[in-house]
Scaffold this motif. Structure first.
Motif, PDB file in Angstrom:
ATOM      1  N   GLY A 509       0.813  -1.212   0.000  1.00 16.87           N
ATOM      2  CA  GLY A 509       0.000   0.000   0.000  1.00 16.87           C
ATOM      3  C   GLY A 509       0.846   1.261   0.000  1.00 16.87           C
ATOM      4  N   LYS A 510       1.921   1.250   0.776  1.00 14.42           N
ATOM      5  CA  LYS A 510       2.791   2.427   0.846  1.00 14.42           C
ATOM      6  C   LYS A 510       3.426   2.717  -0.504  1.00 14.42           C
ATOM      7  N   LYS A 511       3.871   1.668  -1.175  1.00 14.57           N
ATOM      8  CA  LYS A 511       4.496   1.841  -2.499  1.00 14.57           C
ATOM      9  C   LYS A 511       3.507   2.448  -3.486  1.00 14.57           C
ATOM     10  N   LEU A 512       2.283   1.947  -3.437  1.00 17.28           N
ATOM     11  CA  LEU A 512       1.251   2.500  -4.331  1.00 17.28           C
ATOM     12  C   LEU A 512       0.980   3.969  -4.023  1.00 17.28           C
ATOM     13  N   LEU A 513       0.859   4.279  -2.772  1.00 16.84           N
ATOM     14  CA  LEU A 513       0.524   5.646  -2.374  1.00 16.84           C
ATOM     15  C   LEU A 513       1.640   6.627  -2.726  1.00 16.84           C
ATOM     16  N   LEU A 514       2.890   6.171  -2.645  1.00 21.06           N
ATOM     17  CA  LEU A 514       4.008   7.062  -2.926  1.00 21.06           C
ATOM     18  C   LEU A 514       4.323   7.147  -4.421  1.00 21.06           C
TER      19      LEU A 514
END
Length: 735
Positions: A509-514
């Motif tokens: 999720g963090k990778k997608l959001l960033l």
């Protein structure tokens, strides 16, 4: 059957304290003399003075028990009946005037039993005045009964000699079944009430708090009521077991019983028409007007009750206002606003800077078999029009709840969020960061307003009003992790989620959001363990909230560094790197509006358990000491949050990265300032707002010009100063 005792008239005004409660060698006046705080300078009446008093239709059971000042004028005492020992100060031929009430100095048409009077008092038409010490230039007119009993406790939760435990007054805060009850006392701070209500499992702590209260007050019988200098009391019915400070103003109250009314020249308290107050403490500078009913309560300084408000079994924090509404079994921290006749608040802990809208119902729809439900709301709680909430529920800081009937328990961990009950789709919708996206003016102005309106003269507790503070910053970091997890679950197939652990899902999720934020905008993102129901909980605009929350953490760190760098001798980037080594992140607690590290709170409680803190005063001194350290503690926390957010150690932070954070904070601050302007500008551009005015000139005459808004102009100036601070720091540190 009413138990009415018949006693000899000769006893009226005497035997205030039963002989069995008098220390050996003491008479019934010994505490009275201590309270007066000075040696008597009164003399007995002269024969001519007695003759004048009798001629003026005055009576006494024993004229030898009337003592007067040398400047006593007997012509200024008329139609009075004296019983017991009465001492009268200077009486001179003047009249006193207050708010157009003009009355001659002296005692007129009153029955007085065992009282002391200061100089130049005005006592008119008091049907029964008993066992009071009245200060100088006090005005008391048209009062039916004003008396004190030998066991008066003046609103404090204590028990006098010979009384059973059952008569003790308890405040049943936060919970209707009394499971969090505290003993009220004059001087109780919001932090005291919070500590006492939140640690019920800790019997050693509970015993100490009870011991503190017991030690603070004398159990001996025989204390008189006090009325401080220049206090004015008029047209009141019953005043019983009430002690009153200086410069107070009481007018038209129906019943005042078992109270301490704190008041002083710089912070006078007022109680107005139709009010009934029983078993409570009124703080300095309070105002109580127009039909208020308060029973078992504490009003902290500069709080207000008005227009029929009901405050029962509750603590109202400093600089708070309740108008018309009903509040039961609640602990309310400073800066609370609650208006409108149909707002109801019950069994709740409201942590300050809150606002209850019309029709909001926080309570009464319990989900258990007993009245034991509770609600906890962080700072900035704002339930909107006609909101109904179910116990138990818990809300992060600055939660705005849209109109609706919320049928299930809620746990909202996202700060600055809008919560919407979508009945059409049968879903709960949460927009994290709503205030920054759509109503920045209100959020920023409220923080400024609370500081501006903090009228406390005693600032023992350091109250935090900034929306970016350790409590909200911790919630921002928690919300970032929750959003990462929710996006990761939305992205992965069920089989992938079953195989992957929580950390792997969160990293996805963090990778997608960033890196693919636009993709996140098209995804359906669901919250978990937010509502006790099976329906969907939709997280809205996560793609906007996530980068915003990260920017806010950076701003929080840089703002605090700029404010404190000079004080802490952080004059270069190497000095900052060195300082970062002592910065660590941890949980914080809101202790009555004062934020403190949870580890400091635990140490505080341990000192109480061990007796190192042995009184409320010593605890208040500890609050003050922690408040003096707060700015540095907050800075260390803010910098630790910055490092945590970017997964950096102090050594890994480079000058280039730090310059980037500085520039980013300027951008975020500018965005916030722009948001303040545009969120207010919408009110001027909205055609539906404009339609009640003939033209723009009329609208500006009524609401003022947007360009002239003093708060907006102030924020623009603050932004300019902030930009200059950052620019100067970059130059000085050669970044």
């Amino acid at each position: 059957m009413n138990h009415i005792e018949k006693k000899p008239l000769s006893q009226l005004g005497y035997q205030f304290v039963d002989d069995r409660y008098l220390p050996e060698g003491r008479n019934e006046y010994y505490l009275r003399d201590q309270q007066r705080g000075k040696e008597t300078v009164h003399r007995k009446l002269k024969a001519g003075e007695i003759e004048t008093l009798v001629r003026n239709d005055n009576t006494s059971d024993d004229w030898n028990n009337i003592f007067v000042d040398n400047d006593f004028d007997p012509n200024l005492v008329q139609h009075c009946h004296f019983f017991g020992m009465v001492r009268i100060g200077k009486l001179e031929p003047y009249f006193l005037e207050f708010h157009n009430l003009r009355l001659p100095v002296g005692l007129y048409n009153s029955t007085i039993a065992s009282c002391d009077f200061g100089d130049n008092v005005v006592i008119h038409n008091v049907n029964f005045l008993s066992h009071y010490i009245i200060g100088n230039e006090v005005m008391i007119a048209n009062v039916n009964e004003m008396a004190v009993t030998d066991h008066a406790k003046f609103g404090n939760g204590i028990v006098k000699e010979g009384e059973p435990e059952s008569v003790r007054i308890w405040l049943e805060l936060c919970n209707e079944n009394g499971g969090r009850s505290v003993m009220p006392f004059d001087g109780m701070l919001p932090g005291d009430a919070w500590l006492w209500t939140r640690n019920r499992h800790d019997q050693a702590l509970m015993d100490q708090f009870k011991n503190f209260t017991e030690k603070q007050f004398d159990k001996r019988r025989g204390y008189y009521g006090m009325v401080g200098d220049r206090t004015v009391i008029k047209h009141c019915n019953i005043i019983k077991d009430v002690t009153i400070g200086t410069d107070a103003y009481l007018k038209g109250a129906n019943k005042l019983k078992n109270l301490t009314i704190n008041s002083e020249a710089g912070a006078p308290s007022q109680i107005g028409e139709g009010c009934e107050l029983v078993n409570g403490v009124v703080g300095l500078g309070c105002r109580v007007f127009y039909g208020v009913k308060a029973v078992r309560f504490i009003m902290a300084s500069h709080s207000q009750l008005k227009y029929g408000a009901r405050l029962i079994n509750s603590y109202l924090g400093n600089n708070a206002t309740i108008s018309c509404c009903e509040v039961l079994n609640s602990l309310i921290f400073p800066a609370h606003e609650q208006h409108h006749n149909n707002s109801f608040l019950c069994a709740a802990l409201i942590m300050g800077q809150s606002n209850m809208a019309a029709g909001a119902t926080i309570g009464s729809n319990h989900n258990s078999r007993g009245a034991d439900g509770e609600i906890i709301a962080g700072r900035g709680f704002w339930p909107g029009l006609s909101v109904t909430l179910k116990h138990n529920s818990k809300f992060a800081s600055f939660t705005l709840i849209a109109k609706g009937n919320y049928m299930s328990e809620l746990r909202i961990p996202f700060p600055f969020s809008l919560v919407v009950n979508d009945e059409h789709d049968n879903s709960l919708r949460i927009m994290p960061g709503y205030w920054f996206m759509h109503n920045m003016y209100a959020l920023a102005r409220n923080s400024w307003k609370y500081v501006d309106r903090d009228k406390r003269t005693d600032k023992t507790q350091h109250i935090e009003y900034d929306y970016l503070a350790p409590d909200s910053a911790e919630e921002l970091l928690e919300a970032l992790e929750l959003m990462e997890l929710a996006v990761g679950k939305a992205q992965m197939q069920q089989k992938e989620k079953d195989k992957a652990g929580k950390k792997a899902i969160q990293q996805t999720g963090k990778k997608l959001l960033l890196e693919e934020n636009a993709k996140v905008a098209r995804m359906e993102i669901l919250g978990e363990q937010v509502e006790n129901s099976s329906r969907k909980v939709m997280l809205l605009k996560v793609h906007k909230a996530y980068p915003l929350f990260r920017e806010l953490i950076v701003l929080y760190a840089v703002k605090n560094l700029l404010q404190q760098a000079a004080n802490l001798d952080i004059q270069s980037f190497p000095a900052l790197q060195s300082y970062l080594k002592q910065c660590k992140r941890g949980p914080w607690s809101n202790v009555g509006g004062q934020l403190m590290k949870t580890e400091d709170l635990e140490e505080l409680k341990q000192r109480i358990r061990k007796g190192k803190i042995g009184s409320w005063q010593q605890l208040h001194d500890a609050y003050r000491q922690l408040g003096e350290r707060y700015d540095e503690d907050k800075l260390q926390h803010a910098l630790a949050c910055l490092l945590h957010l970017h997964q950096l150690s102090p050594k890994e932070l480079t000058a280039a990265q730090f310059k980037k954070f500085l520039d980013q904070s300027v951008y975020t601050f500018g965005m916030i300032t722009e948001g303040i302007y545009h969120s207010r500008e919408k009110d001027y551009l909205n055609p539906f707002r404009q339609m009640t005015y003939e033209n723009n000139e009329e609208m500006e005459a009524v609401v003022g010009r947007l360009e002239d808004n003093s708060f907006i102009q102030q924020t623009i100036q603050v932004l300019k100063a902030y930009k200059k601070q950052v620019k100067d720091l970059i130059k000085k540190w050669e970044l």
